[in-house]
Every structure is written in structure tokens, then in C-alpha cells.
Design a protein around this motif. Structure first.
Motif, mmCIF file in Angstrom:
data_model
loop_
_atom_site.group_PDB
_atom_site.id
_atom_site.type_symbol
_atom_site.label_atom_id
_atom_site.label_comp_id
_atom_site.label_asym_id
_atom_site.label_seq_id
_atom_site.Cartn_x
_atom_site.Cartn_y
_atom_site.Cartn_z
ATOM 1 N N ASN A 89 3.171 -2.695 5.584
ATOM 2 C CA ASN A 89 3.351 -4.028 5.004
ATOM 3 C C ASN A 89 4.580 -4.735 5.565
ATOM 4 O O ASN A 89 4.741 -5.948 5.414
ATOM 5 N N ASN A 102 -0.752 -12.441 -0.739
ATOM 6 C CA ASN A 102 0.051 -11.221 -0.600
ATOM 7 C C ASN A 102 0.346 -10.598 -1.960
ATOM 8 O O ASN A 102 0.357 -9.373 -2.118
ATOM 9 N N LYS A 106 -1.120 -12.301 8.329
ATOM 10 C CA LYS A 106 -2.400 -11.914 7.739
ATOM 11 C C LYS A 106 -3.120 -13.089 7.095
ATOM 12 O O LYS A 106 -4.339 -13.238 7.227
#
Length: 433
Positions: free
Chosen positions: A73, A293, A313
Motif C-alpha cells: 500500500n 482508498n 490506483k
């Protein structure tokens, strides 16, 4: 004041008021203020040790950050760059408070003095622009991270030594609160009405949307503390008039507002290249990234410094070829969005708890100036939560710690008063017995 404290104050000024010069930009931006961090943190640690509460918080951030690096992450480079900068900032400013024996009022007074002189430079910038003296209004010849900001009613938006007008408005916002308060007082607090007037003028001349929000927050908090909520409709009318003046006369403000409303009501499909204001889209884009997120990392976030990874992302601007729409991926364009994204419920709730728990409201029966310092700094905190995503730019940890220790000092003051009130009663009881 001894020489060492004078040197510390000088470097505080550099870290708060001069964010427009960096020694180098890679692998991270090294600001002037960082030099004193490296020099004085070892001194402070040797004298005062590590603060227990800060140690606990940063230990949690370290553990969760390393975990997020391991699961993909976050990256080690992003995590440690931000984590170490944040850690050093809080360690340094906590040491400053201890060095000054937690005298928040004195430190706040020195901050106000700095605001006056930075506003004088802003005034010189404004006059220089009107007379066409380029060296007096365009500081790119000496500051390598400074930008000229055209616009406003007079052709230029003042940013003084700060990189952008928005930064200037954020830094001046506590001083602006005190200056407005002083206009209504016979005896001004800490700064004269003249100096306050200079600060007010430059604050307004920044023509920053963040500054306009600061004006509204200042008026609202003053009304709340003086029990004038019944006059809130006056604030609403004044705010409406001010908004319309800006909307009709400042094109940048109008475009930002229109674009922001359209994006949040109609979604990303409302984006139109060449029509949608870039800054508004950047904020909206970071909002979308944060929400996505948070859905998968809601408890502790994806780790300090990880928002750029989340941005890769969930970025909705991937198909836009024009440069600039992927800006602010590092700081989410808002500290609240960044906190939610990188620290999840843990960091967001903790920070908001400190904001609400340590707030000092005005007490007419036992009035001190603690409430004034608290509300002034609160304006800055709220503005940063909304629009400034950098955790420690412009000395933000310094103001958070002053906000906290101002609350601690206020509680001690209340306890001392309660003790003083009890002593006469105890003496009377002893006399009767």
C-alpha cells in the motif's frame, strides 16, 4: 532574551514564513527551516527526552506504516520521507515549547510580530507592482520556489515571501483573527491596531479563496464566543455580499467555485477540458481517491506518505493528457483528505479529538486570553484541514502544539483559581473549630 532563544526564534520564522526557498528538490524538498531541525533536535532530546504522548502516536504510525509498505500500500521511500519529516517537526517544536517553558503567549506574540513584518513585505510588493518596480514585487530572482500570482482587483495577488497567496492567507489567519478582535477593543491584545490593520489589508489583498473562508470563520467564532449568534444573519448577509463581490470581479475565484459545485453535484463526467478549473478538479479528484482508498484501508489507512500510491490506483484523470491535472497527488490537496487516506479512522479521529478536546471558549466570568489564542489557531487548523495537505509545511506542528499547550495552561489556571477560592473557606472552618 538570551542568544540561544533568539536564534531559535529566527529559525522558527524561517520555517513558518519562508517556504519559497529550497536547497534541493530531490529526493525531497529541503527547506531553510530544516537546517535547524538537524542542529537542535539532538540538543532538545538530551535536555528533555522524548515526549511520552508523541512517542506513542508515532510508534503506532511507524508500525502501521511498515505493515503497509510490506503489503504494497506504500513504498519505503515515500513512508520514511514523510514519517521522518513529520517526526522531526513535532520533536523540534515540542522542544521549542519546553525551551520556552511552555510560555505559549510569548511565542504567539513573536509569531504576531513576524506576521506584521511579512505583511510589510507584502505591502512593498503591492506598491512595487503598482509603480512597475519588478524587483520589488517579483521575488523569483532570489526565491527558487516562489511564484508570481497575477489577478485580484489590482492585478496582483499578494503572497509576500510565501510561495503562493493561499499559503500567505493560511499563515496569517491566526493573526488576522486577533487583528479583527482588536478593532473592537479599547486595549488591543499583543499587537497595536495599526499593525493589525496592516495584517488585515495584506490578508485581504492575497485574494485567496482560503482567505475568504478565513474571514467567515473569524466572524463566526467571534460571534460564538461573544454570544452573538442572534446576529448570525448579519454575518450571512455580509458573507453573501463579499462572495458576490469576489464572484463578479475575480475570475479565478468564480471559475474555481463554479467548477467545484459542478463536479460535486454531477460527478467526474461534468469535467470539460478548458472549462473546468484545474484546481477544483484536482481537489475533487483527490476526494474520489480518498474515498476509494478509505473503503479498503479504513482503520489505519494505507500509511503515512502513501497517498501517491493510492492516487495511481484510483486517479480519475488518467485519460487527461494535459499537464497539471495530476498535481497534489502527494498531499491530497487537503489535510483532512490526506489524514483519512493515510491514517484512516485512527489518525483522523485522534486529530479531530485533539481539535475539539483542546478548544478553549471564552468564559466571561473568568476571562483570560487563552480563548483568543485557541480560536485564532483554530482558524488556521480548519483552513489547513480543508485546503492544505502538507503535514508540516509553514510550521503547522508548531501551531498544533501551541493549541494543545494553551489548553493545558488554561486548565492549570482554572485549577489555581479553584484552589484560591477554597483556601478562605478552609481558614474560616478552622477558625470556627
Amino acid at each position: 532574551m538570551d542568544r540561544q532563544k533568539a536564534i531559535i526564534l529566527f529559525f522558527i520564522y524561517l520555517s513558518v514564513f519562508v517556504n519559497s526557498y529550497v536547497f534541493f528538490k530531490q529526493p525531497f524538498e529541503f527547506y531553510l527551516g530544516y537546517t535547524i531541525f538537524l542542529a537542535l533536535i539532538p540538543v532538545f532530546v538530551s535536555r528533555y527526552g522524548f515526549d511520552r504522548n508523541l512517542t506513542r502516536i508515532f510508534l503506532v504510525l511507524l508500525v502501521t506504516g511498515i505493515f503497509n509498505v510490506l503489503v504494497g500500500n506504500d513504498t519505503a521511500a515515500l513512508f520514511f520521507k514523510v514519517y521522518l519529516g513529520l517526526l522531526m517537526s513535532y520533536m523540534f517544536y515540542d522542544g521549542v515549547l519546553k525551551e520556552f517553558e511552555f510560555d505559549v503567549e510569548s511565542l504567539f506574540n513573536w509569531y504576531l510580530i513576524g506576521c506584521y513584518y511579512i505583511s510589510i513585505i507584502g505591502f512593498v510588493q503591492f506598491i512595487s507592482f503598482q509603480v512597475g518596480f519588478s524587483f520589488g514585487y517579483d521575488f523569483r530572482w532570489i526565491l527558487n520556489k516562489w511564484a508570481l500570482a497575477p489577478g485580484g482587483l489590482f492585478g496582483i495577488r499578494i503572497n509576500s515571501l510565501l510561495a503562493e497567496p493561499t499559503y500567505l492567507a493560511g499563515v496569517l489567519s491566526p493573526a488576522f483573527f486577533v487583528a479583527i478582535y482588536n478593532l473592537t477593543r479599547k486595549e488591543p491584545y499583543l499587537i497595536s491596531k495599526f499593525r493589525g490593520g496592516v495584517i488585515i489589508a495584506i490578508f485581504i489583498l492575497s485574494f485567496s479563496a482560503l482567505g475568504q473562508m478565513g474571514i467567515f470563520l473569524t466572524a463566526a467564532l467571534l460571534m460564538i464566543n461573544f454570544g452573538l449568534l442572534r446576529y448570525f444573519f448579519i454575518l450571512a448577509v455580509v458573507g453573501f455580499i463579499l462572495f458576490n463581490i469576489l464572484y463578479e470581479n475575480v475570475a479565478d475565484f468564480r471559475d474555481r467555485y463554479d467548477s467545484l459545485i459542478t463536479l460535486f453535484t454531477e460527478g467526474p463526467n461534468a469535467f470539460k477540458l478548458g472549462k473546468t478549473h484545474g484546481s477544483s478538479f484536482i481537489l475533487y479528484n483527490n476526494f474520489v481517491v480518498t474515498v476509494e482508498n478509505f473503503k479498503t484501508n479504513f482503520m489505519f489507512g494505507s500509511g503515512i506518505g502513501s497517498h501517491p500510491v493510492a492516487f495511481e490506483k484510483f486517479n480519475i484523470a488518467k485519460g487527461i493528457q494535459t499537464a497539471g491535472f495530476n498535481n497534489n497527488s502527494a498531499d491530497a490537496n487537503s489535510m483532512l483528505l490526506r489524514l483519512i487516506s493515510e491514517t484512516g479512522l485512527f489518525g483522523t479521529i485522534l486529530f479531530l479529538y485533539i481539535v475539539f478536546k483542546c478548544y478553549v471558549s471564552r468564559n466571561a466570568e473568568n476571562e483570560t486570553h487563552h480563548w483568543l489564542i485557541s480560536n485564532a489557531i483554530l482558524v488556521m487548523i480548519l483552513l489547513n484541514l480543508f485546503r492544505q495537505g502538507h503535514y508540516f509545511l509553514n510550521g503547522f506542528p508548531f501551531f498544533v502544539l501551541m493549541y494543545y499547550y494553551n489548553y493545558i495552561d488554561y486548565n492549570r489556571h482554572l485549577e489555581a483559581n479553584e484552589t484560591a477560592e477554597l483556601k478562605p473557606e478552609e481558614s474560616s472552618e478552622q477558625a470556627l473549630s
